[in-house]
Design a protein around this motif. Structure first.
Motif, PDB file in Angstrom:
ATOM      1  N   UNK A   1       0.846  -1.198   0.000  1.00 14.38           N
ATOM      2  CA  UNK A   1       0.000   0.000   0.000  1.00 14.38           C
ATOM      3  C   UNK A   1       0.877   1.242   0.000  1.00 14.38           C
ATOM      4  N   UNK A   2       0.244   2.388  -0.270  1.00 15.75           N
ATOM      5  CA  UNK A   2       0.921   3.682  -0.247  1.00 15.75           C
ATOM      6  C   UNK A   2       0.325   4.511   0.874  1.00 15.75           C
ATOM      7  N   UNK A   3       1.192   5.109   1.700  1.00 17.18           N
ATOM      8  CA  UNK A   3       0.756   6.012   2.769  1.00 17.18           C
ATOM      9  C   UNK A   3       1.428   7.357   2.572  1.00 17.18           C
ATOM     10  N   UNK A   4       0.661   8.352   2.119  1.00 16.21           N
ATOM     11  CA  UNK A   4       1.251   9.635   1.744  1.00 16.21           C
ATOM     12  C   UNK A   4       0.634  10.810   2.493  1.00 16.21           C
TER      13      UNK A   4
ATOM     14  N   UNK B   1      -3.625  13.791  -6.569  1.00 19.81           N
ATOM     15  CA  UNK B   1      -2.263  13.971  -7.073  1.00 19.81           C
ATOM     16  C   UNK B   1      -1.413  12.724  -6.853  1.00 19.81           C
ATOM     17  N   UNK B   2      -1.694  12.017  -5.754  1.00 15.90           N
ATOM     18  CA  UNK B   2      -0.942  10.784  -5.473  1.00 15.90           C
ATOM     19  C   UNK B   2      -1.210   9.735  -6.549  1.00 15.90           C
ATOM     20  N   UNK B   3      -2.485   9.538  -6.886  1.00 16.51           N
ATOM     21  CA  UNK B   3      -2.803   8.575  -7.942  1.00 16.51           C
ATOM     22  C   UNK B   3      -2.244   9.031  -9.280  1.00 16.51           C
ATOM     23  N   UNK B   4      -2.256  10.346  -9.514  1.00 14.15           N
ATOM     24  CA  UNK B   4      -1.711  10.881 -10.771  1.00 14.15           C
ATOM     25  C   UNK B   4      -0.207  10.607 -10.855  1.00 14.15           C
ATOM     26  N   UNK B   5       0.501  10.761  -9.720  1.00 11.76           N
ATOM     27  CA  UNK B   5       1.943  10.445  -9.685  1.00 11.76           C
ATOM     28  C   UNK B   5       2.186   8.993 -10.081  1.00 11.76           C
ATOM     29  N   UNK B   6       1.418   8.092  -9.466  1.00 10.92           N
ATOM     30  CA  UNK B   6       1.588   6.666  -9.757  1.00 10.92           C
ATOM     31  C   UNK B   6       1.282   6.374 -11.227  1.00 10.92           C
ATOM     32  N   UNK B   7       0.288   7.073 -11.764  1.00 13.84           N
ATOM     33  CA  UNK B   7      -0.081   6.863 -13.175  1.00 13.84           C
ATOM     34  C   UNK B   7       1.028   7.353 -14.109  1.00 13.84           C
ATOM     35  N   UNK B   8       1.599   8.532 -13.808  1.00 10.02           N
ATOM     36  CA  UNK B   8       2.688   9.081 -14.626  1.00 10.02           C
ATOM     37  C   UNK B   8       3.856   8.089 -14.697  1.00 10.02           C
ATOM     38  N   UNK B   9       4.132   7.450 -13.555  1.00  9.70           N
ATOM     39  CA  UNK B   9       5.251   6.495 -13.480  1.00  9.70           C
ATOM     40  C   UNK B   9       4.838   5.080 -13.888  1.00  9.70           C
ATOM     41  N   UNK B  10       3.558   4.935 -14.305  1.00 12.64           N
ATOM     42  CA  UNK B  10       3.001   3.636 -14.707  1.00 12.64           C
ATOM     43  C   UNK B  10       3.086   2.602 -13.587  1.00 12.64           C
TER      44      UNK B  10
ATOM     45  N   UNK C   1      -1.068   0.396 -11.359  1.00 13.26           N
ATOM     46  CA  UNK C   1      -1.610  -0.979 -11.387  1.00 13.26           C
ATOM     47  C   UNK C   1      -1.047  -1.849 -10.258  1.00 13.26           C
ATOM     48  N   UNK C   2       0.029  -1.370  -9.607  1.00 10.59           N
ATOM     49  CA  UNK C   2       0.651  -2.170  -8.545  1.00 10.59           C
ATOM     50  C   UNK C   2       0.002  -1.945  -7.171  1.00 10.59           C
ATOM     51  N   UNK C   3      -0.878  -0.957  -7.070  1.00  9.63           N
ATOM     52  CA  UNK C   3      -1.475  -0.620  -5.772  1.00  9.63           C
ATOM     53  C   UNK C   3      -2.995  -0.502  -5.841  1.00  9.63           C
ATOM     54  N   UNK C   4      -3.659  -1.119  -4.878  1.00 11.80           N
ATOM     55  CA  UNK C   4      -5.108  -0.953  -4.714  1.00 11.80           C
ATOM     56  C   UNK C   4      -5.404  -0.046  -3.527  1.00 11.80           C
TER      57      UNK C   4
END
Length: 202
Positions: A111-114, A120-129, A132-135
């Motif tokens: 998981x991600x704890x930010x 913006x957090x989901x957008x960051x993960x999307x930019x870096x592709x 799909x690794x985190x629910x």
């Protein structure tokens, strides 16, 4: 340089985002610098380092206390996030951490704890592709008490269904390390494994 490893006792992994998975700190730094220039605040990498992990609104509140300014913390904090969003495409992945994410995907819960905002957090993960690794992603909007309070990471553990003592947290900031320890989790400082230079050109 040492290799980033998962503790044999870990049953789940929690990752901070900014400065841990994504090398966004230079981008955040530039966004703050641009906003604060109008208020006569010289925003240095050293000053930014002391504020790492604190959400934007609380950061503006702290800067008001430090410099005697009277910025509207909510308005200025959101403005900073807007400027940041326009620069987000400049971010780079933190390779040692991303390699770990990909290696353990499907092997154990992650998981991600930010301290950032969810959108913006989901957008960051999307930019870096990496989306799909985190629910599971716990953001500043999901907690009452941000880091160094352990609430962010405790919510991650709860969502993953894993006891706190079996979770390993990967962090780049001291406040996050404090939060992980307060949660009773294993804590790894990722900046021991890669070079950091907040003021660098991007």
């Amino acid at each position: 340089m040492k290799e980033l490893v998962v503790d044999p006792k870990a049953r789940a992994l929690i990752f901070d985002l900014d400065g841990t998975i994504a090398d966004t700190m230079p981008v955040h730094f530039l966004a703050y610098k641009e906003i604060l220039r109008d208020y006569g605040i010289e925003f240095t990498p050293e000053l930014f380092a002391t504020l790492a992990g604190i959400p934007a609104v609380q950061t503006i509140q702290k800067l008001n206390e430090m410099f005697g300014t009277e910025m509207d913390s909510v308005k200025t904090g959101h403005l900073k996030e807007q400027v940041y969003e326009q620069m987000m495409h400049k971010m780079k992945p933190v390779e040692p951490v991303v390699n770990l994410v990909k290696k353990y995907y499907g092997e154990m819960p992650m998981s991600v704890g930010t301290g950032g905002y969810k959108k913006l957090a989901w957008k960051s993960l999307k930019i870096l592709e990496l989306d799909k690794y985190f629910d599971i992603l716990i953001s500043s909007e999901d907690v009452t008490h941000p880091k160094p309070h352990p609430e962010t990471f405790l919510k991650c553990a709860e969502k993953m269904g894993v006891l706190p003592q079996h979770c390993q947290v990967f962090e780049d900031g001291e406040l996050g390390m404090q939060a992980a320890r307060a949660a009773g989790m294993m804590a790894t400082l990722v900046t021991d494994f890669y070079d950091v230079s907040i003021g660098k050109e991007i």
